[in-house]
Design a protein around this motif. Structure first.
Motif, PDB file in Angstrom:
ATOM      1  N   THR A 281       0.823  -1.210   0.000  1.00  0.00           N
ATOM      2  CA  THR A 281       0.000   0.000   0.000  1.00  0.00           C
ATOM      3  C   THR A 281       0.856   1.259   0.000  1.00  0.00           C
ATOM      4  O   THR A 281       0.616   2.194  -0.779  1.00  0.00           O
ATOM      5  N   GLY A 314      -2.842  -0.307  -5.371  1.00  0.00           N
ATOM      6  CA  GLY A 314      -2.970   0.177  -3.997  1.00  0.00           C
ATOM      7  C   GLY A 314      -4.383   0.046  -3.477  1.00  0.00           C
ATOM      8  O   GLY A 314      -4.605  -0.304  -2.314  1.00  0.00           O
ATOM      9  N   ASP A 318      -5.738  -1.543  -0.051  1.00  0.00           N
ATOM     10  CA  ASP A 318      -6.369  -0.653   0.933  1.00  0.00           C
ATOM     11  C   ASP A 318      -7.385   0.242   0.222  1.00  0.00           C
ATOM     12  O   ASP A 318      -7.056   1.337  -0.236  1.00  0.00           O
ATOM     13  N   ASN A 321      -7.956   4.049   1.381  1.00  0.00           N
ATOM     14  CA  ASN A 321      -6.902   5.055   1.279  1.00  0.00           C
ATOM     15  C   ASN A 321      -7.362   6.224   0.407  1.00  0.00           C
ATOM     16  O   ASN A 321      -7.598   6.068  -0.798  1.00  0.00           O
TER      17      ASN A 321
END
Length: 397
Positions: A281, A314, A318, A321
């Protein structure tokens, strides 16, 4: 609990007034250990609590230790930890800091402190109450003593005990990381002193080096963090080292180095273990930013595709985020990668494109090699595992 010469005004109070004073004092200790005992201390010694602590220090300073120093030195170390609410000073660490053996510690330090009702022992050592500990530190500060050195000394003792002498502590991370982090917000210079001493004690530990570099960066000393990382011997298996170095380069505006180092941090070359979710991440988010800056600088469409790939990968690790969400939003004009493999290919092509437009700093290329030869089978396995878990969860719904 009768009035004393320390606080003679108590003699004139009625039982009801004493109750009120006791309750008010206890409220000052709300949420801390020994609120009742703390309030009794305040009532008994009143404004003279510091005088009481000074008298105690003077007495303990008159008790020598066979290993050198005084019992008062040990009491200062105990008070320093207790005053900050750091409840992990064990007898082993105190023994190491005082350079004495176990028998001497018990006979010359802990027994006299117990006799003077100055400190209590259990799993961890502390003063009789935090108010006493704070009073002791105030006195030491008034007398021009270097109170901060107590924490540095104890950290060195704990790390030396475990990392150099093969000793054992319940939670050694309290000394390795928690202690410095505790002081970082309000006393960053002390946090740095502690981290520097820990690295000095075990100079080949890359985790301690990364922690010091991170604290330097967060304190504003970005160039100091970069110098520390550049001069270090590359670790065999510590992805956080490359992540931190890449982050520092990004802050300084070197987005090519930023992207390369973050890509390396999740590559097969950086370690035998596959990257974890956090590694992936952080790298994806940082690379997305780097490729965005590189695309703005050079205009190559491949750089925007690399940014889109990083944002997509990413998001897979996650989805909450916010930075990755913004990057995905900015790349809506690009179709998402069809697979993890394709996303990795886009990133590799993005690195190759950037390297054609700008040379990589030799201090970095000497340590990571040719970015076009990075391999990411571990990163791909991580995403395959996450996808497998996601599918299994959906089947169980």
């Amino acid at each position: 609990f009768s009035a004393t010469g320390s606080e003679p005004s108590l003699q004139s109070l009625t039982p009801e007034q004493l109750d009120e004073r006791l309750l008010a004092s206890a409220k000052d200790d709300q949420g801390t250990e020994g609120a009742l005992f703390g309030s009794l201390l305040t009532l008994r010694h009143g404004r003279d609590l510091r005088a009481h602590a000074r008298a105690l220090l003077q007495k303990l300073d008159g008790m020598p230790l066979s290993s050198g120093g005084r019992v008062g030195d040990a009491f200062r170390l105990i008070a320093a930890m207790h005053a900050e609410g750091l409840d992990f000073l064990s007898a082993k660490v105190l023994q190491e800091a005082l350079a004495c053996d176990q028998t001497s510690l018990q006979r010359e330090v802990l027994k006299p402190l117990g006799t003077e009702a100055a400190a209590g022992t259990g799993a961890y050592i502390r003063t009789r109450h935090q108010r006493i500990a704070k009073a002791v530190l105030e006195i030491c500060d008034d007398d021009g003593e270097d109170v901060e050195e107590s924490y540095v000394r104890l950290a060195e003792a704990a790390i030396s005990l475990v990392r150099c002498k093969g000793g054992w502590l319940d939670i050694v991370s309290n000394w390795e990381y928690t202690l410095a982090q505790h002081f970082f917000k309000n006393h960053p210079h002390l946090a740095l002193k502690i981290a520097e001493k820990i690295l000095e004690t075990v100079p080949d530990n890359s985790h301690f080096l990364v922690n010091l570099a991170r604290l330097k960066r967060k304190s504003g000393d970005v160039s100091g963090a970069q110098k520390l990382l550049e001069m270090a011997t590359p670790p065999a298996d510590n992805r956080a080292f490359w992540t931190e170095w890449g982050t520092v380069c990004g802050i300084q505006g070197d987005y090519l180095a930023n992207a390369v180092l973050l890509a390396y941090s999740v590559s097969d070359q950086a370690g035998a273990k596959i990257p974890n979710r956090e590694n992936a991440t952080v790298a994806s988010s940082g690379m997305a930013k780097a490729f965005a800056e590189l695309h703005q600088q050079f205009g190559d469409p491949g750089l925007k595709k690399a940014r889109a790939a990083c944002a997509w990968l990413g998001w897979k690790t996650d989805s909450s985020n916010g930075f990755l969400k913004d990057h995905r939003q900015d790349c809506l004009d690009i179709s998402e990668p069809a697979s993890v493999s394709e996303a990795i290919t886009w990133i590799s092509h993005g690195l190759a494109s950037a390297l054609k437009s700008q040379p990589l700093d030799t201090s970095i290329s000497a340590k990571v090699g040719d970015p076009e030869k990075f391999r990411y089978s571990g990163l791909q396995r991580l995403h395959e595992r996450l996808l497998s878990k996601e599918r299994a969860a959906m089947r169980n719904v």
